[in-house]
Design an enzyme around this catalytic site. Structure first.
Site, PDB file in Angstrom:
ATOM      1  N   GLU A  78     -24.683 -15.298  -9.122  1.00  0.00           N
ATOM      2  CA  GLU A  78     -24.089 -13.933  -9.515  1.00  0.00           C
ATOM      3  C   GLU A  78     -22.788 -13.870  -9.504  1.00  0.00           C
ATOM      4  O   GLU A  78     -21.863 -14.577  -8.987  1.00  0.00           O
ATOM      5  CB  GLU A  78     -24.633 -13.035  -8.564  1.00  0.00           C
ATOM      6  CG  GLU A  78     -26.316 -12.950  -8.684  1.00  0.00           C
ATOM      7  CD  GLU A  78     -26.860 -11.672  -7.556  1.00  0.00           C
ATOM      8  OE1 GLU A  78     -27.901 -11.141  -8.020  1.00  0.00           O
ATOM      9  OE2 GLU A  78     -26.244 -11.522  -6.551  1.00  0.00           O
TER      10      GLU A  78
ATOM     11  N   SER B 150     -12.584 -15.880   6.335  1.00  0.00           N
ATOM     12  CA  SER B 150     -13.669 -15.537   6.954  1.00  0.00           C
ATOM     13  C   SER B 150     -13.768 -15.381   8.401  1.00  0.00           C
ATOM     14  O   SER B 150     -14.261 -16.271   9.079  1.00  0.00           O
ATOM     15  CB  SER B 150     -15.081 -15.515   6.401  1.00  0.00           C
ATOM     16  OG  SER B 150     -14.941 -15.248   5.131  1.00  0.00           O
ATOM     17  N   PHE B 151     -12.759 -14.674   8.884  1.00  0.00           N
ATOM     18  CA  PHE B 151     -12.460 -14.730  10.303  1.00  0.00           C
ATOM     19  C   PHE B 151     -13.658 -13.796  10.901  1.00  0.00           C
ATOM     20  O   PHE B 151     -14.047 -14.608  12.164  1.00  0.00           O
ATOM     21  CB  PHE B 151     -11.154 -14.128  10.717  1.00  0.00           C
ATOM     22  CG  PHE B 151     -10.529 -14.985  11.890  1.00  0.00           C
ATOM     23  CD1 PHE B 151     -10.093 -16.017  11.826  1.00  0.00           C
ATOM     24  CD2 PHE B 151     -10.204 -14.299  13.058  1.00  0.00           C
ATOM     25  CE1 PHE B 151      -9.372 -16.585  12.941  1.00  0.00           C
ATOM     26  CE2 PHE B 151      -9.551 -14.808  14.201  1.00  0.00           C
ATOM     27  CZ  PHE B 151      -9.383 -16.150  14.139  1.00  0.00           C
ATOM     28  N   HIS B 152     -13.917 -12.547  11.187  1.00  0.00           N
ATOM     29  CA  HIS B 152     -14.828 -11.989  11.614  1.00  0.00           C
ATOM     30  C   HIS B 152     -15.008 -11.747  12.955  1.00  0.00           C
ATOM     31  O   HIS B 152     -15.844 -11.019  13.512  1.00  0.00           O
ATOM     32  CB  HIS B 152     -16.062 -12.539  10.831  1.00  0.00           C
ATOM     33  CG  HIS B 152     -16.056 -12.437   9.569  1.00  0.00           C
ATOM     34  ND1 HIS B 152     -15.581 -11.473   8.837  1.00  0.00           N
ATOM     35  CD2 HIS B 152     -16.832 -13.383   8.816  1.00  0.00           C
ATOM     36  CE1 HIS B 152     -15.817 -11.815   7.532  1.00  0.00           C
ATOM     37  NE2 HIS B 152     -16.563 -12.915   7.208  1.00  0.00           N
TER      38      HIS B 152
ATOM     39  N   CYS C 283     -24.310 -17.966   7.760  1.00  0.00           N
ATOM     40  CA  CYS C 283     -23.519 -16.822   8.619  1.00  0.00           C
ATOM     41  C   CYS C 283     -24.601 -15.692   8.575  1.00  0.00           C
ATOM     42  O   CYS C 283     -25.300 -15.526   7.796  1.00  0.00           O
ATOM     43  CB  CYS C 283     -22.522 -16.417   7.664  1.00  0.00           C
ATOM     44  SG  CYS C 283     -21.237 -17.664   7.598  1.00  0.00           S
TER      45      CYS C 283
ATOM     46  N   CYS D 200     -15.283 -11.933  -9.330  1.00  0.00           N
ATOM     47  CA  CYS D 200     -15.762 -12.538  -8.169  1.00  0.00           C
ATOM     48  C   CYS D 200     -16.795 -13.549  -8.569  1.00  0.00           C
ATOM     49  O   CYS D 200     -17.946 -13.251  -9.162  1.00  0.00           O
ATOM     50  CB  CYS D 200     -16.172 -11.401  -7.113  1.00  0.00           C
ATOM     51  SG  CYS D 200     -17.012 -12.344  -5.754  1.00  0.00           S
TER      52      CYS D 200
ATOM     53  N   CYS E 261     -24.691 -12.473   6.183  1.00  0.00           N
ATOM     54  CA  CYS E 261     -24.724 -12.835   4.872  1.00  0.00           C
ATOM     55  C   CYS E 261     -25.927 -12.979   4.089  1.00  0.00           C
ATOM     56  O   CYS E 261     -26.858 -14.175   4.528  1.00  0.00           O
ATOM     57  CB  CYS E 261     -23.625 -13.888   4.563  1.00  0.00           C
ATOM     58  SG  CYS E 261     -23.491 -14.341   2.921  1.00  0.00           S
TER      59      CYS E 261
ATOM     60  N   CYS F 150     -25.877 -21.300  -0.302  1.00  0.00           N
ATOM     61  CA  CYS F 150     -24.748 -21.817   0.623  1.00  0.00           C
ATOM     62  C   CYS F 150     -25.493 -22.372   1.956  1.00  0.00           C
ATOM     63  O   CYS F 150     -26.509 -21.913   2.216  1.00  0.00           O
ATOM     64  CB  CYS F 150     -23.803 -20.660   1.297  1.00  0.00           C
ATOM     65  SG  CYS F 150     -22.533 -20.991   1.990  1.00  0.00           S
TER      66      CYS F 150
ATOM     67  N   ASN G 243     -21.809  -4.674   4.296  1.00  0.00           N
ATOM     68  CA  ASN G 243     -22.738  -4.323   3.320  1.00  0.00           C
ATOM     69  C   ASN G 243     -24.023  -4.789   3.813  1.00  0.00           C
ATOM     70  O   ASN G 243     -24.283  -5.849   4.057  1.00  0.00           O
ATOM     71  CB  ASN G 243     -22.384  -4.982   1.743  1.00  0.00           C
ATOM     72  CG  ASN G 243     -20.833  -4.550   1.472  1.00  0.00           C
ATOM     73  OD1 ASN G 243     -20.816  -3.180   1.697  1.00  0.00           O
ATOM     74  ND2 ASN G 243     -19.870  -5.534   1.360  1.00  0.00           N
TER      75      ASN G 243
ATOM     76  N   GLY H 239     -21.619 -18.942  -2.241  1.00  0.00           N
ATOM     77  CA  GLY H 239     -21.108 -20.512  -1.918  1.00  0.00           C
ATOM     78  C   GLY H 239     -19.806 -20.599  -1.061  1.00  0.00           C
ATOM     79  O   GLY H 239     -19.263 -19.809  -0.895  1.00  0.00           O
ATOM     80  N   GLU H 240     -19.944 -21.599  -0.544  1.00  0.00           N
ATOM     81  CA  GLU H 240     -18.616 -22.048   0.244  1.00  0.00           C
ATOM     82  C   GLU H 240     -17.816 -22.991  -0.664  1.00  0.00           C
ATOM     83  O   GLU H 240     -17.984 -24.079  -0.989  1.00  0.00           O
ATOM     84  CB  GLU H 240     -18.994 -22.875   1.620  1.00  0.00           C
ATOM     85  CG  GLU H 240     -17.874 -23.525   2.478  1.00  0.00           C
ATOM     86  CD  GLU H 240     -16.440 -22.668   2.601  1.00  0.00           C
ATOM     87  OE1 GLU H 240     -16.551 -21.507   3.296  1.00  0.00           O
ATOM     88  OE2 GLU H 240     -15.652 -22.905   1.978  1.00  0.00           O
TER      89      GLU H 240
ATOM     90  N   CYS I  58     -19.711  -7.585  -1.528  1.00  0.00           N
ATOM     91  CA  CYS I  58     -19.397  -8.810  -0.771  1.00  0.00           C
ATOM     92  C   CYS I  58     -20.459  -9.154   0.110  1.00  0.00           C
ATOM     93  O   CYS I  58     -21.117  -8.267   0.733  1.00  0.00           O
ATOM     94  CB  CYS I  58     -18.640  -8.597  -0.074  1.00  0.00           C
ATOM     95  SG  CYS I  58     -16.975  -9.620  -0.225  1.00  0.00           S
TER      96      CYS I  58
ATOM     97  N   SER J   3     -11.718 -18.014  -0.901  1.00  0.00           N
ATOM     98  CA  SER J   3     -12.136 -17.531   0.401  1.00  0.00           C
ATOM     99  C   SER J   3     -13.140 -18.654   1.191  1.00  0.00           C
ATOM    100  O   SER J   3     -13.951 -19.150   0.683  1.00  0.00           O
ATOM    101  CB  SER J   3     -12.809 -16.165   0.502  1.00  0.00           C
ATOM    102  OG  SER J   3     -13.678 -15.955   1.635  1.00  0.00           O
TER     103      SER J   3
HETATM  104  N1  SAH Z   1     -18.225 -18.723   1.410  1.00  0.00           N
HETATM  105  C1  SAH Z   1     -17.026 -18.078   1.441  1.00  0.00           C
HETATM  106  C2  SAH Z   1     -16.654 -16.946   0.278  1.00  0.00           C
HETATM  107  C3  SAH Z   1     -18.048 -16.175   0.135  1.00  0.00           C
HETATM  108  S1  SAH Z   1     -18.272 -14.807   0.986  1.00  0.00           S
HETATM  109  C4  SAH Z   1     -16.602 -17.476   2.923  1.00  0.00           C
HETATM  110  O1  SAH Z   1     -17.592 -16.975   3.564  1.00  0.00           O
HETATM  111  O2  SAH Z   1     -15.465 -17.073   2.899  1.00  0.00           O
HETATM  112  C5  SAH Z   1     -17.099 -13.637   0.595  1.00  0.00           C
HETATM  113  C6  SAH Z   1     -16.694 -12.639   1.950  1.00  0.00           C
HETATM  114  O3  SAH Z   1     -17.885 -11.693   2.201  1.00  0.00           O
HETATM  115  C7  SAH Z   1     -16.513 -13.426   3.209  1.00  0.00           C
HETATM  116  O4  SAH Z   1     -15.588 -13.014   4.057  1.00  0.00           O
HETATM  117  C8  SAH Z   1     -17.857 -13.068   3.931  1.00  0.00           C
HETATM  118  O5  SAH Z   1     -17.788 -13.312   5.114  1.00  0.00           O
HETATM  119  C9  SAH Z   1     -18.121 -11.599   3.511  1.00  0.00           C
HETATM  120  N2  SAH Z   1     -19.632 -11.151   3.623  1.00  0.00           N
HETATM  121  C10 SAH Z   1     -20.518 -11.893   3.530  1.00  0.00           C
HETATM  122  N3  SAH Z   1     -21.727 -11.124   3.762  1.00  0.00           N
HETATM  123  C11 SAH Z   1     -21.026  -9.977   4.077  1.00  0.00           C
HETATM  124  C12 SAH Z   1     -22.001  -8.688   4.009  1.00  0.00           C
HETATM  125  N4  SAH Z   1     -23.267  -8.417   4.198  1.00  0.00           N
HETATM  126  N5  SAH Z   1     -21.104  -7.500   3.990  1.00  0.00           N
HETATM  127  C13 SAH Z   1     -19.443  -7.715   4.026  1.00  0.00           C
HETATM  128  N6  SAH Z   1     -19.063  -8.650   3.903  1.00  0.00           N
HETATM  129  C14 SAH Z   1     -19.861  -9.865   3.829  1.00  0.00           C
HETATM  130 FE1  SF4 Z   2     -21.824 -19.136   2.876  1.00  0.00          FE
HETATM  131 FE2  SF4 Z   2     -19.632 -17.424   2.890  1.00  0.00          FE
HETATM  132 FE3  SF4 Z   2     -22.134 -16.282   3.373  1.00  0.00          FE
HETATM  133 FE4  SF4 Z   2     -21.068 -17.731   5.328  1.00  0.00          FE
HETATM  134  S1  SF4 Z   2     -20.376 -16.082   4.371  1.00  0.00           S
HETATM  135  S2  SF4 Z   2     -23.303 -18.246   4.481  1.00  0.00           S
HETATM  136  S3  SF4 Z   2     -19.940 -19.362   4.165  1.00  0.00           S
HETATM  137  S4  SF4 Z   2     -21.353 -17.605   1.376  1.00  0.00           S
END
Ligand code: SAH
Ligand code: SF4
Length: 395
Positions: free
Chosen positions: A116, A249-251, A140, A129, A143, A136, A326, A195-196, A369, A227
């Protein structure tokens, strides 16, 4: 989260699609690769540099897809090109437009896989984006992409192709003879789709070089943000080999919580990640690292978390992007309340860091996202869910 969550790079990049007749797709080749391919196809060495420049401009500046339209090349040379090459983009399977103007494209790539691409228009800019992998390998827990089983790396052509197909849809290629339009619809690119990106480094790098090239799409390096979830060994190369901006992606503010949310943390923990970020080449106040922080109700959103985050950031030119979670069907978390998010943002801001709260976009079309997942995977999952409900599941 299972302790066996895969945190290694063990996916393949399929070879560049060789269409019928073994034609080479020009899209995504680096300048050097294209030059070599032109010579291999019979372009005299002495002309190769000039032909390369001409073809590059047609493909990436004007958006031309047909060799016959390359009018500054001799007719028989155009025929030679058509005999050896194609100019092909991934296929757009469907397009959805949100009530807020966000566009989501479902794109099919070689092998029938899908990724996408999301376009987010704002008043003063437009962000595309893009995805770097199908699915991936990382898992996480918040995600949606991470729940997708199928994973493969995208080729450089498939990554550049996403930018080109969005420009097609937005009708953004320049028109010959028309005045130059200064405001760009796609002014920024974020590698924040599926993806990463740092697990597909070479293809992402080559693709971004094509997108940044001044004779073509010409997006500046500061208009691109990559990212990563924290693939520590590849972080420095992002600066030295691509030169784009970095988001992480610190979180979470403790390893215990980050292990749960971003399992790659078990391989490279918070301290190791922060060391790599402190050493990020070219780091400065004008090129800060963005710390992405998803706000999950009751998980990582307390005032103590905010204060700990401030401590962790000390000495790193940073801004914190707060992302209201989200939700997706079956997600194990809830979005933090607006009050919580604002209280968290205030603490970060008082400590001297920008702390914008990201406005969720395209929620009605599941384009926000972390919600990206291919339609076939969603369909597969729902048929499994249906089977489970009917008592037919095998686990
Ligand atoms: N894989 C990479 C880039 C794609 S994700 C990464 O993880 O950084 C892009 C961003 O969206 C990341 O910061 C990810 O942690 C965040 N993200 C993933 N799932 C989400 C969700 N359900 N709600 C909000 N942000 C989310
Ligand atoms: Fe992959 Fe990024 Fe989603 Fe983590 S947040 S599963 S690294 S796409």
């Amino acid at each position: 989260m299972t302790p066996t969550a895969p945190i290694t790079q063990d996916v393949l990049t399929l070879p560049r699609k060789l269409p019928e007749g073994g034609l080479t797709n020009i899209v995504g080749l680096t300048r050097d690769q294209l030059r070599d391919a032109l010579i291999a196809a019979g372009t005299p060495d002495k002309q190769a540099k000039m032909r390369l420049g001409q073809i590059w401009q047609w493909v990436y500046h004007w958006g031309v897809r047909d060799f016959a339209a390359m009018t500054n090349l001799a007719k028989d040379y155009r025929a030679l090109l058509a005999h050896h090459f194609t100019i092909e983009l991934p296929e757009v399977v469907s397009k959805q437009v949100s009530t807020d103007g966000t566009r989501k494209y479902l794109v099919r790539i070689a092998g029938g896989h899908e990724v996408e691409v999301v376009y987010i228009p704002e008043t003063d800019r437009g962000t595309l984006c893009i995805s770097s992998q199908v699915g991936c390998t990382l898992t996480c827990s918040f995600c949606h992409t991470g729940t997708q089983k199928l994973v493969r790396n995208l080729t450089a052509g498939e990554i550049v192709g996403q930018v080109m197909l969005a420009r097609d849809d937005l009708d953004e290629w320049p028109v010959q003879g028309a005045p130059k339009i200064e405001t760009r619809l796609i002014s920024n690119i974020v590698l924040m789709g599926m993806g990463e990106p740092l697990y597909n480094f070479d293809n992402v790098r080559d693709a971004m070089k094509v997108v940044m090239d001044n004779e073509g799409i010409a997006l500046g390096r500061r208009r691109i943000t990559l990212s990563t979830s924290g693939v520590v060994p590849e972080i420095a190369r992002t600066a030295t080999e691509i030169g784009c901006l970095l988001a992480v992606s610190f979180h979470a503010t403790t390893d215990a919580v980050r292990d749960q949310l971003v399992p790659i943390n078990k391989r490279w923990n918070i301290a190791t990640l922060l060391d790599a970020l402190r050493d990020y080449p070219g780091l400065s106040n004008s090129e800060r690292i963005t710390f992405e922080y998803v706000m999950l109700d009751g998980v990582n959103d307390t005032k103590e978390d905010a204060h700990r985050l401030v401590e962790l950031l000390r000495g790193i030119p940073a801004k914190v992007n707060l992302i209201p979670f989200n939700e997706w069907p079956g997600a194990p978390y809830k979005r933090s309340s607006g009050n919580r998010i604002h209280a968290f943002a205030d603490i970060i801001y008082q400590a001297g860091y920008a702390s914008p709260i990201r406005t969720p976009r395209g929620e009605d079309i599941m384009a926000a996202c972390g919600q990206l997942k291919s339609a076939t995977e969603r369909a597969r999952k729902s048929s499994r869910a249906i089977a489970a409900e009917a008592g037919l599941a095998h686990g």
